[in-house]
Design a protein around this motif. Structure first.
Motif, short mmCIF file in Angstrom:
data_model
loop_
_atom_site.label_atom_id
_atom_site.label_comp_id
_atom_site.label_asym_id
_atom_site.label_seq_id
_atom_site.Cartn_x
_atom_site.Cartn_y
_atom_site.Cartn_z
N SER A 1 15.05 24.72 28.62
CA SER A 1 15.11 26.15 28.29
C SER A 1 15.61 26.97 29.47
O SER A 1 16.35 27.95 29.30
N LEU A 2 15.23 26.59 30.69
CA LEU A 2 15.70 27.29 31.88
C LEU A 2 17.18 26.99 32.13
O LEU A 2 17.95 27.88 32.50
N LYS B 1 19.42 26.41 29.99
CA LYS B 1 20.27 27.07 28.99
C LYS B 1 20.08 28.57 28.94
O LYS B 1 20.60 29.24 28.05
N SER B 2 19.34 29.11 29.90
CA SER B 2 19.17 30.56 29.98
C SER B 2 20.44 31.19 30.54
O SER B 2 21.37 30.50 30.96
N GLU B 3 20.48 32.51 30.57
CA GLU B 3 21.67 33.22 31.05
C GLU B 3 22.02 32.83 32.48
O GLU B 3 23.17 32.55 32.81
N ASN B 4 21.02 32.80 33.36
CA ASN B 4 21.28 32.42 34.75
C ASN B 4 21.52 30.92 34.89
O ASN B 4 22.37 30.48 35.68
N GLY B 5 20.78 30.13 34.14
CA GLY B 5 20.92 28.69 34.22
C GLY B 5 22.33 28.23 33.89
O GLY B 5 22.87 27.33 34.55
N GLU C 1 12.42 28.19 38.46
CA GLU C 1 13.26 29.26 37.91
C GLU C 1 13.64 30.27 38.99
O GLU C 1 14.78 30.73 39.06
#
Length: 421
Positions: free
Chosen positions: A114-115, A117-121, A324
């Motif tokens: 999930s991290l 595929k996040s915006e920052n990840g 994160e």
């Protein structure tokens, strides 16, 4: 490992174990103060860890970080032992992707997809190296080093040569020869090739599309001929001498014994620190790594470094929070401030990086920081370790001229087929 070392290691891990704290040991929110344990290597001489830990603790006053400090040379072996034994250190620093793949494959790390595929990840350089089967991720990179060409402006000026910009390897070889001068203790080499096989093999693979896992290694040929030609011309310290004397690439560059140096971006933080201390007056800058003739764009290679959450972490939620943070904007700013290249290299962070005292600000240096492609230094597979050993051994024989380039490549292909199949 002998009994004395085993006992010492056990004591070190015990001393670093988290103290009693109120909190949850699952993925839910934790209440009360938390002591978060993080495995690191050579804490005192690796300033990025302190920079990250200080920044995170400042932003999270309820969490105190307790480093589990391990000698760099022992790190992979000891972390492997820790995880196999069910150790509960919360965050595990992934020194390389080869070890990461093994730990992830054994189910020893928590899923952080999930991290990833996040915006920052999704913006993290080097993230693809941590993708596992099923489109899953078990670590996030916080730094991504890649290779550039360092050069000493004063030595170029003295030789009346223009600074390097977009060199081919042939142009680089000619320039190295032209910049070489002096004799004996006063000799200055045009370039210095460190003894690592990556100086030839990883460059070859990245810029030709070759596969370091084989079975065909003929793509090594041109780069070996180029490197040996420079060596035979006396434009770099020969491999045998460098190996025997355990020559350091930093000392060669900082004492102005070489005008050029192909090396990773991790060296930037060190040379800036040495300049600040006054221990070197090398007037340095960087340029993109030379390219194969006819190449479009700049291709280089590198390796990411990451943090992962231990499957047996006592404080999983806090551990994930740290991972994160370290891979995010605040973590990137913290390590960029000391000259370390973060995996999250946005325009804002890049501008901040080049604003550091002692950092070159010319356009070519900035261009070197925006390569078109960064290829993983060594692909990950269950054969990687065996193949890496073969490649190292044969590289030494080729560079020491105990085998011809063609014979060395043929031997690599034979050994990989017979020993790593």
């Amino acid at each position: 490992m002998n009994r004395r070392k085993l006992l010492a290691f056990g004591a070190a891990v015990a001393a670093a174990a988290p103290l009693a704290a109120c909190g949850s040991d699952d993925d839910g929110a934790e209440s009360g103060p938390v002591e978060l344990t993080i495995s690191v290597w050579n804490m005192d001489s690796t300033p990025e860890f302190k920079a990250l830990f200080d920044a995170f603790q400042k932003a999270n006053s309820d969490i105190t970080i307790k480093p589990v400090d391990i000698l760099a040379d022992d790190y992979p072996t000891k972390v492997t032992t820790m995880l196999a034994g069910g150790d509960s250190t919360d965050v595990i620093t992934m020194k390389n992707v080869i070890d990461y793949a093994r730990y992830a494959g054994r189910g020893q790390l928590k899923d952080v997809t999930s991290l990833a595929k996040s915006e920052n990840g999704a913006k993290l350089n080097g993230l693809d190296a941590f993708k596992q089967e099923g489109d899953k991720y078990y670590a996030l990179p916080y730094r991504q080093d890649f290779w550039v060409l360092y050069y000493n402006k004063k030595l170029f000026d003295a030789a009346g040569k223009p600074y390097p910009t977009n060199l081919t390897w042939d142009q680089y070889a000619d320039l190295a020869k032209a910049l070489t001068g002096g004799a004996g203790q006063n000799k200055v080499y045009g370039t210095y090739h460190h003894t690592w096989r990556s100086v030839v093999q990883a460059i070859s693979a990245a810029q030709t599309g070759g596969n370091l896992l084989g079975p065909d290694y003929k793509f090594f040929g041109d780069q070996y001929k180029n490197a040996l030609g420079i060596q035979e011309a006396g434009a770099t310290l020969d491999y045998g001498t460098a190996k025997t004397q355990k020559t350091g690439y930093a000392s060669m560059f900082e004492t102005k014994k070489t005008a050029m140096l192909p090396m990773g971006t991790w060296y930037i933080a060190k040379i800036m620190a040495e300049k600040k201390k006054g221990s070197t007056d090398a007037d340095w800058a960087i340029a993109p790594l030379p390219q194969t003739a006819g190449a479009s764009g700049v291709t280089t290679f590198g390796s990411p470094t990451a943090f992962a959450v231990n499957k047996n972490a006592k404080h999983a939620a806090a551990a994930q929070k740290f991972v994160e943070f370290a891979a995010g904007p605040e973590g990137a700013k913290a390590i960029a401030a000391i000259g370390v290249v973060p995996a999250l290299l946005t325009d804002e962070i890049r501008t901040s990086y080049f604003g550091l005292e002692g950092m070159p600000t010319d356009d070519t240096s900035k261009k070197a920081f925006t390569p078109d492609k960064i290829v993983l230094e060594m692909p990950v597979s269950d054969k990687t370790s065996k193949i890496d050993t073969i490649l190292n051994e044969e590289h030494g024989l080729i560079m020491a001229k105990e085998k011809s380039v063609d014979a060395g490549i043929a031997e690599i292909e034979k050994r990989v087929k017979n020993e790593a199949s």
